[in-house]
Design a protein around this motif. Structure first.
Motif, short mmCIF file in Angstrom:
data_model
loop_
_atom_site.label_atom_id
_atom_site.label_comp_id
_atom_site.label_asym_id
_atom_site.label_seq_id
_atom_site.Cartn_x
_atom_site.Cartn_y
_atom_site.Cartn_z
N ILE A 1 -10.55 19.46 28.75
CA ILE A 1 -11.99 19.42 28.42
C ILE A 1 -12.69 18.70 29.56
O ILE A 1 -12.23 17.64 29.99
N ILE B 1 -17.93 16.26 26.91
CA ILE B 1 -18.32 16.35 25.50
C ILE B 1 -19.69 15.70 25.39
O ILE B 1 -19.86 14.54 25.78
N VAL C 1 -18.73 20.88 23.30
CA VAL C 1 -17.43 20.57 23.88
C VAL C 1 -17.17 21.58 25.00
O VAL C 1 -17.12 22.79 24.75
N PHE D 1 -14.96 23.34 27.60
CA PHE D 1 -13.57 23.67 27.95
C PHE D 1 -13.47 24.05 29.43
O PHE D 1 -14.37 24.68 29.97
N THR D 2 -12.32 23.73 30.02
CA THR D 2 -12.07 24.22 31.37
C THR D 2 -11.43 25.60 31.31
O THR D 2 -10.92 26.02 30.28
N SER E 1 -15.51 23.79 36.07
CA SER E 1 -14.82 24.26 34.86
C SER E 1 -13.84 25.39 35.15
O SER E 1 -13.08 25.80 34.30
N TYR F 1 -7.22 16.38 25.85
CA TYR F 1 -7.50 15.94 24.48
C TYR F 1 -6.54 16.64 23.52
O TYR F 1 -6.21 17.81 23.72
N ILE G 1 -10.39 15.65 19.32
CA ILE G 1 -11.66 16.40 19.20
C ILE G 1 -12.25 16.22 17.80
O ILE G 1 -13.45 15.93 17.64
N PHE H 1 -18.61 25.25 21.17
CA PHE H 1 -17.55 25.28 22.17
C PHE H 1 -18.04 26.10 23.34
O PHE H 1 -18.45 27.26 23.18
N GLY I 1 -18.17 26.01 28.10
CA GLY I 1 -17.29 25.75 29.24
C GLY I 1 -17.99 25.98 30.55
O GLY I 1 -19.18 25.70 30.68
N PRO J 1 -14.23 28.93 26.54
CA PRO J 1 -13.24 28.35 25.63
C PRO J 1 -12.10 29.31 25.29
O PRO J 1 -11.03 28.88 24.89
#
Ligand code: SF4
Ligand code: SF4
Length: 312
Positions: free
Chosen positions: A7, A10, A25, A27-28, A42, A113, A118, A137, A139, A142
């Motif tokens: 992640i 956040i 949140v 995400f990479t 990301s 994480y 989370i 979610f 990025g 996600p």
């Protein structure tokens, strides 16, 4: 053992990423590499760092990062100026460069994480959201970490947390449909209707994206879907592209789109990652052109929102 995910951020109190107040949140990992991306940090689904070269105090004789790097990735030229050999740096697990620099020139931007980590954060934020809020979610995309995401989503369902996603929809269809089962609200990007132009701007063709959207509609999914388009002058701002997207939306019973005006907020990060940013002098949209495109959608009975004006 609980699954882990990468992640890169956040953010609590987001108000533009779905209904109500939300926790976003990030995400990479991303299957696309858009030339205008605002979050290029990301792209890689692994820990890595941003490099703020201008903050380096190399004139003082400091070479702490070079001495600490186990791979010899940090170089100084004949004038003492620092650079990173990105082809040698392997984002070593210890990130010695981040720890030793007294001037925060290196900033670790991705962390690991667990599902529980989370959920703990979401439950902490729960009281801030109000009746309509929840988690978004985003990025990256996600869907790249779909196994981890699905575990988090199952827990969200358990705790009755409203779920939203921002995604390219570029994933195997069974994966896409499985994840979306747990989603209440989705923004899906359609960057271009012409498959060659889509490839040119993002590095992938749009066939899978369009067929996933069609499959989602056919599946009888009960959530709310809004298509999204970062709108870029000279790339996807033509009337023809808008009319093709309207045709696709009509065929699939979709009636909402959000146009996002091109911006350069990610440019510094491209530089800090050692990547070349192509859009530093073009791509800007005028207010009039945005409104012109909005009119086209409205004339075809598609609700079209510009920027942050999506009603949730
Ligand atoms: S991440 Fe590791 S290999 Fe890369 S520059 Fe930093 S210390 Fe060197
Ligand atoms: S440790 Fe930080 S201040 Fe020192 S040379 Fe490296 S980047 Fe520059």
């Amino acid at each position: 053992m609980s699954k882990k995910g990468f992640i890169f951020d956040i953010q609590s109190f987001s108000v533009h990423d779905g209904p109500g107040c939300r926790t976003s949140v990030f995400f990479t990992g991303c299957p696309l590499q858009c030339k205008w991306c605002a979050n290029p940090e990301s792209w890689e689904n692994r820990k890595h760092f941003l490099f703020a070269e201008k903050s380096c105090k190399w004139e003082s004789g400091c070479r702490a990062c070079r001495d600490a790097c186990p791979n010899g990735s940090i170089k100084f030229d004949e004038n003492g100026r620092i650079s990173i050999a990105y082809d040698i740096c392997n984002r070593c697990e210890t990130f010695e460069c981040v720890g030793v620099c007294p001037n925060n020139v290196f900033k670790q931007c991705v962390k690991e994480y667990t599902v529980e980590d989370i959920i703990k954060i979401l439950r902490r934020d729960f009281s801030n959201w109000g009746p309509d809020g929840g988690v978004t979610f985003t990025g990256g995309d996600p869907l790249i970490q779909h196994e981890f995401l699905t575990e988090v989503l199952k827990q969200c369902r358990h705790w009755q947390i409203h779920t939203a996603i921002e995604t390219s929809a570029y994933a195997k269809q069974e994966v896409f449909l499985e994840v979306l089962k747990y989603i209440n609200f989705a923004f899906i990007d359609v960057k271009h209707m012409d498959r060659e132009k889509h490839y040119e701007g993002t590095g992938v063709y749009n066939d899978l994206i369009l067929s996933n959207i069609e499959a989602l509609v056919k599946s009888g999914w009960k959530g709310r879907l809004i298509l999204r388009q970062p709108t870029i002058a000279g790339y996807n701002d033509s009337d023809e592209n808008a009319l093709q997207l309207i045709d696709f939306m009509n065929r699939n019973g979709l009636y909402e789109i959000n146009l996002l005006k091109f911006h350069r907020l990610g440019e510094t990060k491209w530089n800090q990652l050692g990547k070349e940013y192509e859009y530093h002098d073009h791509g800007d949209m005028t207010k009039e052109k945005m409104e012109h495109l909005q009119e086209i959608y409205l004339d075809h009975n598609i609700a079209c929102y510009i920027g942050d004006n999506t009603p949730f």
